[in-house]
Design a protein around this motif. Structure first.
Motif, PDB file in Angstrom:
ATOM      1  N   UNK A  24     -18.206  -4.737  14.783  1.00  0.00           N
ATOM      2  CA  UNK A  24     -16.904  -5.178  15.282  1.00  0.00           C
ATOM      3  C   UNK A  24     -16.572  -4.690  16.692  1.00  0.00           C
ATOM      4  N   UNK A  25     -17.442  -3.886  17.299  1.00  0.00           N
ATOM      5  CA  UNK A  25     -17.109  -3.387  18.633  1.00  0.00           C
ATOM      6  C   UNK A  25     -17.480  -4.420  19.694  1.00  0.00           C
ATOM      7  N   UNK A  26     -16.607  -4.603  20.653  1.00  0.00           N
ATOM      8  CA  UNK A  26     -16.827  -5.614  21.692  1.00  0.00           C
ATOM      9  C   UNK A  26     -16.471  -5.064  23.059  1.00  0.00           C
ATOM     10  N   UNK A  27     -17.406  -5.181  23.992  1.00  0.00           N
ATOM     11  CA  UNK A  27     -17.149  -4.831  25.390  1.00  0.00           C
ATOM     12  C   UNK A  27     -16.657  -6.068  26.109  1.00  0.00           C
ATOM     13  N   UNK A  28     -15.554  -5.961  26.789  1.00  0.00           N
ATOM     14  CA  UNK A  28     -15.033  -7.068  27.592  1.00  0.00           C
ATOM     15  C   UNK A  28     -15.385  -6.806  29.052  1.00  0.00           C
ATOM     16  N   UNK A  29     -16.205  -7.685  29.614  1.00  0.00           N
ATOM     17  CA  UNK A  29     -16.583  -7.594  31.026  1.00  0.00           C
ATOM     18  C   UNK A  29     -15.799  -8.665  31.772  1.00  0.00           C
ATOM     19  N   UNK A  30     -14.875  -8.235  32.607  1.00  0.00           N
ATOM     20  CA  UNK A  30     -13.982  -9.165  33.303  1.00  0.00           C
ATOM     21  C   UNK A  30     -14.211  -9.139  34.807  1.00  0.00           C
ATOM     22  N   UNK A  31     -15.392  -8.719  35.233  1.00  0.00           N
ATOM     23  CA  UNK A  31     -15.634  -8.546  36.669  1.00  0.00           C
ATOM     24  C   UNK A  31     -15.698  -9.846  37.452  1.00  0.00           C
ATOM     25  N   UNK A  33     -13.348 -11.583  37.686  1.00  0.00           N
ATOM     26  CA  UNK A  33     -11.972 -11.637  38.192  1.00  0.00           C
ATOM     27  C   UNK A  33     -11.691 -10.574  39.247  1.00  0.00           C
ATOM     28  N   UNK A  34     -12.718  -9.882  39.718  1.00  0.00           N
ATOM     29  CA  UNK A  34     -12.492  -8.758  40.635  1.00  0.00           C
ATOM     30  C   UNK A  34     -11.863  -9.161  41.965  1.00  0.00           C
ATOM     31  N   UNK A  35     -12.054 -10.411  42.383  1.00  0.00           N
ATOM     32  CA  UNK A  35     -11.481 -10.851  43.657  1.00  0.00           C
ATOM     33  C   UNK A  35     -10.027 -11.302  43.510  1.00  0.00           C
ATOM     34  N   UNK A  36      -9.540 -11.345  42.292  1.00  0.00           N
ATOM     35  CA  UNK A  36      -8.162 -11.783  42.042  1.00  0.00           C
ATOM     36  C   UNK A  36      -7.179 -10.649  42.302  1.00  0.00           C
ATOM     37  N   UNK A  37      -5.924 -11.006  42.452  1.00  0.00           N
ATOM     38  CA  UNK A  37      -4.846 -10.033  42.560  1.00  0.00           C
ATOM     39  C   UNK A  37      -4.888  -9.083  41.368  1.00  0.00           C
ATOM     40  N   UNK A  38      -4.546  -7.824  41.591  1.00  0.00           N
ATOM     41  CA  UNK A  38      -4.627  -6.816  40.544  1.00  0.00           C
ATOM     42  C   UNK A  38      -3.857  -7.155  39.293  1.00  0.00           C
ATOM     43  N   UNK A  39      -2.679  -7.712  39.443  1.00  0.00           N
ATOM     44  CA  UNK A  39      -1.872  -8.080  38.277  1.00  0.00           C
ATOM     45  C   UNK A  39      -2.515  -9.241  37.530  1.00  0.00           C
ATOM     46  N   UNK A  40      -3.023 -10.200  38.279  1.00  0.00           N
ATOM     47  CA  UNK A  40      -3.693 -11.348  37.667  1.00  0.00           C
ATOM     48  C   UNK A  40      -4.917 -10.877  36.878  1.00  0.00           C
ATOM     49  N   UNK A  41      -5.693  -9.957  37.491  1.00  0.00           N
ATOM     50  CA  UNK A  41      -6.878  -9.445  36.807  1.00  0.00           C
ATOM     51  C   UNK A  41      -6.493  -8.688  35.538  1.00  0.00           C
ATOM     52  N   UNK A  42      -5.466  -7.847  35.640  1.00  0.00           N
ATOM     53  CA  UNK A  42      -5.018  -7.073  34.474  1.00  0.00           C
ATOM     54  C   UNK A  42      -4.605  -7.999  33.332  1.00  0.00           C
ATOM     55  N   UNK A  43      -3.860  -9.052  33.664  1.00  0.00           N
ATOM     56  CA  UNK A  43      -3.422  -9.999  32.646  1.00  0.00           C
ATOM     57  C   UNK A  43      -4.607 -10.750  32.048  1.00  0.00           C
ATOM     58  N   UNK A  45      -7.647  -9.588  31.685  1.00  0.00           N
ATOM     59  CA  UNK A  45      -8.309  -8.660  30.756  1.00  0.00           C
ATOM     60  C   UNK A  45      -7.549  -8.617  29.441  1.00  0.00           C
ATOM     61  N   UNK A  46      -6.241  -8.514  29.523  1.00  0.00           N
ATOM     62  CA  UNK A  46      -5.429  -8.426  28.305  1.00  0.00           C
ATOM     63  C   UNK A  46      -5.571  -9.669  27.448  1.00  0.00           C
ATOM     64  N   UNK A  48      -8.208 -11.458  27.051  1.00  0.00           N
ATOM     65  CA  UNK A  48      -9.462 -11.352  26.300  1.00  0.00           C
ATOM     66  C   UNK A  48      -9.350 -10.309  25.186  1.00  0.00           C
ATOM     67  N   UNK A  49      -8.725  -9.185  25.493  1.00  0.00           N
ATOM     68  CA  UNK A  49      -8.553  -8.151  24.469  1.00  0.00           C
ATOM     69  C   UNK A  49      -7.752  -8.690  23.284  1.00  0.00           C
ATOM     70  N   UNK A  50      -6.702  -9.437  23.581  1.00  0.00           N
ATOM     71  CA  UNK A  50      -5.870 -10.000  22.513  1.00  0.00           C
ATOM     72  C   UNK A  50      -6.638 -11.036  21.693  1.00  0.00           C
ATOM     73  N   UNK A  51      -7.394 -11.897  22.389  1.00  0.00           N
ATOM     74  CA  UNK A  51      -8.131 -12.958  21.697  1.00  0.00           C
ATOM     75  C   UNK A  51      -9.189 -12.379  20.767  1.00  0.00           C
ATOM     76  N   UNK A  52      -9.961 -11.417  21.261  1.00  0.00           N
ATOM     77  CA  UNK A  52     -11.013 -10.822  20.439  1.00  0.00           C
ATOM     78  C   UNK A  52     -10.429  -9.938  19.344  1.00  0.00           C
ATOM     79  N   UNK A  53      -9.344  -9.242  19.671  1.00  0.00           N
ATOM     80  CA  UNK A  53      -8.669  -8.440  18.659  1.00  0.00           C
ATOM     81  C   UNK A  53      -8.156  -9.302  17.523  1.00  0.00           C
ATOM     82  N   UNK A  54      -7.708 -10.508  17.850  1.00  0.00           N
ATOM     83  CA  UNK A  54      -7.224 -11.441  16.844  1.00  0.00           C
ATOM     84  C   UNK A  54      -8.304 -11.914  15.893  1.00  0.00           C
TER      85      UNK A  54
END
Length: 196
Positions: A24-31, A33-43, A45-46, A48-54
């Motif tokens: 059940x462990x999952x690494x989320x690699x969101x790199x 999105x590294x060129x995106x605005x910090x808030x956009x990148x943070x959102x 990532x979240x 993906x975390x929510x989708x996989x957590x679901x």
């Protein structure tokens, strides 16, 4: 080798993703999105975390910009690589050494490689042609080689309700003209590789 490759987000066959994974462990690699605005990148990532957590996974972001991050990938059951800019993703994989780590882990059937869009495009033999979709100048020296885990280029968003669908048509036409092996995948569709 186990891979779950979606055109967009989780895709329409999440049961296969659950079947492929032995844990059940999952690494989320969101790199990508590294060129995106910090808030956009943070959102992003979240999301993906929510989708996989679901789905019952215990997802954690592994940011390849951090020292030693690539080595952490081996401790997960699934490595989920989200979409974004494929050239930014390829640079992050190369500079962290995660490209070599993932090749080894996937070919040894030690992890499930999963993800969507750029996360799948990066698996082919080349990134040539994908400059019609993503901006290669988002990195200083773009790499044009893929990871080579697929012997064709994965082309997402084909004839789908997605902003990049028109650009993908251009890539398809270019690949057909040059005789390059590719696979067109519509949003919702998933390519599953299971040779374990």
């Amino acid at each position: 080798m186990r891979m779950y490759l979606s055109s967009w987000r989780l895709g329409d066959d999440v049961e296969r993703l659950l079947e492929l994974s032995s844990g059940s462990s999952a690494a989320v690699v969101a790199n990508a999105m590294d060129a995106a605005d910090g808030v956009v990148r943070r959102d992003a990532v979240q999301l993906e975390l929510d989708a996989l957590g679901g789905l019952g996974f215990q997802p954690v972001e592994v940011d390849l910009r951090l020292e030693g991050a690539a080595g952490e990938l081996a401790s997960f059951d699934v490595v989920w690589v989200r979409g974004g800019n494929v050239f930014v993703l390829r640079e992050a994989l190369a500079s962290s050494g995660a490209d070599l780590v993932l090749r080894e882990l996937v070919t040894a059937d030690a992890v499930v490689y999963a993800g969507y869009s750029a996360g799948c495009c990066v698996l082919g033999p080349t990134l040539r042609g994908l400059e019609f979709v993503d901006d290669p100048t988002a990195v200083d020296e773009p790499r044009w080689d893929g990871l080579g885990l697929l012997d064709y280029v994965f082309l997402p968003h084909y004839r789908s309700d997605h902003p990049e669908s028109a650009a993908i048509e251009r890539v398809v036409a270019d690949y057909e003209r040059r005789g390059l092996s590719h696979r067109r995948v519509r949003d919702g569709e998933v390519v599953v590789v299971d040779s374990s």
